[in-house]
Design a protein around this motif. Structure first.
Motif, PDB file in Angstrom:
ATOM      1  N   LYS A 239      -5.872   7.947  -9.512  1.00  0.00           N
ATOM      2  CA  LYS A 239      -5.584   6.540  -9.810  1.00  0.00           C
ATOM      3  C   LYS A 239      -4.432   6.360 -10.800  1.00  0.00           C
ATOM      4  O   LYS A 239      -4.224   5.255 -11.306  1.00  0.00           O
ATOM      5  CB  LYS A 239      -6.823   5.821 -10.363  1.00  0.00           C
ATOM      6  CG  LYS A 239      -8.023   5.838  -9.434  1.00  0.00           C
ATOM      7  CD  LYS A 239      -7.750   5.063  -8.157  1.00  0.00           C
ATOM      8  CE  LYS A 239      -8.979   5.005  -7.262  1.00  0.00           C
ATOM      9  NZ  LYS A 239      -8.722   4.320  -5.980  1.00  0.00           N
TER      10      LYS A 239
ATOM     11  N   MET B 155       0.051  -0.141  -0.351  1.00  0.00           N
ATOM     12  CA  MET B 155      -1.085   0.261  -1.187  1.00  0.00           C
ATOM     13  C   MET B 155      -1.945   1.305  -0.486  1.00  0.00           C
ATOM     14  O   MET B 155      -2.552   2.154  -1.149  1.00  0.00           O
ATOM     15  CB  MET B 155      -1.922  -0.958  -1.575  1.00  0.00           C
ATOM     16  CG  MET B 155      -1.238  -1.899  -2.548  1.00  0.00           C
ATOM     17  SD  MET B 155      -0.648  -1.077  -4.059  1.00  0.00           S
ATOM     18  CE  MET B 155      -2.187  -0.480  -4.764  1.00  0.00           C
TER      19      MET B 155
ATOM     20  N   ARG C  35      -2.628   4.875  -2.304  1.00  0.00           N
ATOM     21  CA  ARG C  35      -3.986   5.372  -2.561  1.00  0.00           C
ATOM     22  C   ARG C  35      -4.255   6.693  -1.860  1.00  0.00           C
ATOM     23  O   ARG C  35      -5.035   7.512  -2.354  1.00  0.00           O
ATOM     24  CB  ARG C  35      -5.003   4.316  -2.130  1.00  0.00           C
ATOM     25  CG  ARG C  35      -5.039   3.119  -3.082  1.00  0.00           C
ATOM     26  CD  ARG C  35      -5.798   1.952  -2.538  1.00  0.00           C
ATOM     27  NE  ARG C  35      -5.793   0.832  -3.501  1.00  0.00           N
ATOM     28  CZ  ARG C  35      -5.890  -0.435  -3.168  1.00  0.00           C
ATOM     29  NH1 ARG C  35      -6.020  -0.787  -1.888  1.00  0.00           N
ATOM     30  NH2 ARG C  35      -5.865  -1.377  -4.088  1.00  0.00           N
TER      31      ARG C  35
ATOM     32  N   GLU D 271      -1.780   4.063  -8.994  1.00  0.00           N
ATOM     33  CA  GLU D 271      -2.248   2.689  -8.796  1.00  0.00           C
ATOM     34  C   GLU D 271      -2.331   1.947 -10.122  1.00  0.00           C
ATOM     35  O   GLU D 271      -1.959   0.773 -10.215  1.00  0.00           O
ATOM     36  CB  GLU D 271      -3.606   2.676  -8.092  1.00  0.00           C
ATOM     37  CG  GLU D 271      -4.076   1.281  -7.751  1.00  0.00           C
ATOM     38  CD  GLU D 271      -5.290   1.259  -6.834  1.00  0.00           C
ATOM     39  OE1 GLU D 271      -5.772   0.144  -6.532  1.00  0.00           O
ATOM     40  OE2 GLU D 271      -5.752   2.342  -6.426  1.00  0.00           O
TER      41      GLU D 271
END
Length: 291
Positions: free
Chosen positions: A146, A136, A140, A149
């Motif tokens: 985003k 993660m 990111r 994600e």
């Protein structure tokens, strides 16, 4: 700009799968030979998961295919991070070394296998240095808007035991809830788009390491036609980028990393089958997600 047709996205995935599946050999620049061998398997996994995704979708198992979409995305993002972030190759080498050792060491303990434990003890120690950051963190770092994600989170609902495991198999009747065996998945287009992105991200890395100017041209055109990012490097801070992957000259810079652009030809079994010499004068700059 209108969103790309799902049929076109599926055709692109099929094409990417066929590229790695059917290639008889690859022209790899000699300075990148070891990198290619390190990264090739990750790229192939992206394609095989993508291939399996389409096969399940076409058989009506869309929800189950989503598990493979998330896995393809995870491999593609990791591949991009390792390739475009400064020091990523070394950190992946360190991580692979530790992971291999830990895998067999754990097996020896769990199976109480003396011979395996002795074999593990005889293995070379992993190279020194930092390992890869958590996935993660990598995602990111490459995902300013985003998009990745959010996609990963939605796809994860079918990987883990979540509320979706309950809600998708129930539907409201006139007076009571009914159970159902075949749920309708509401994000099939988005999942297919994520798989198409994953294929593009992985294929771009392969194109950067191999002697294939027509492929770079194809990726550039397809990036425009299907609105797919070729690479995520534009989301990486300049100081954190791998040297040689600058803005406009990114593709040519990495492929012309030496004064003499010598290449070694690698067969799929990774054997060397002779040198090759090619200039990459026509390679075009890559596009990122932010464009």
């Amino acid at each position: 700009m209108s969103k790309p047709d799902e049929t076109a996205l599926e055709a692109w995935i099929d094409q990417c799968v066929a590229h790695l599946r059917d290639a008889e050999d690859f022209d790899v620049h000699r300075p990148h030979k070891d990198e290619f061998l390190l990264l090739y398997g990750v790229a192939v996994r992206v394609m095989r998961y993508s291939d399996a995704y389409l096969r399940l979708v076409r058989c009506g198992f869309v929800g189950e295919a989503v598990v493979l979409a998330r896995t393809a995305l995870e491999h593609a993002v990791t591949l991009q991070w390792v390739f475009i972030v400064n020091g990523g190759i070394n950190r992946f080498q360190v991580d692979v070394g530790h992971d291999r050792l830990e895998h067999y060491r754990n097996l020896a303990v769990w199976l109480d296998h003396h011979e395996l434990a002795e074999a593990v003890a005889s293995l070379d120690s992993p190279p020194e240095g930092k390992r890869l950051p958590p996935f993660m963190n990598m995602l990111r770092e490459l995902d300013q808007e985003k998009f990745l994600e959010t996609s990963y989170h939605i796809l994860s609902q079918h990987v883990h035991v979540t509320h979706a495991a309950v809600a998708q198999f129930l539907e409201q009747g006139t007076e009571e809830l009914h159970i159902k065996y075949e749920p309708k998945y509401g994000y099939q287009y988005q999942a297919t788009y994520v798989v198409a992105v994953s294929c593009m991200l992985a294929r771009w890395v392969v194109a950067m390491l191999t002697d294939d100017p027509p492929l770079l041209e194809l990726l550039d055109k397809t990036s425009d036609d299907l609105i797919l990012p070729m690479t995520l490097i534009d989301n990486v801070e300049e100081k954190k980028r791998r040297k040689g992957l600058s803005e406009a000259g990114a593709v040519k810079a990495i492929l012309l990393a030496t004064d003499v652009p010598a290449a070694v030809r690698l067969a799929p079994d990774h054997s060397l089958i002779g040198p090759n010499f090619h200039p990459f004068a026509t390679a075009r700059a890559r596009r990122g997600l932010s464009e």
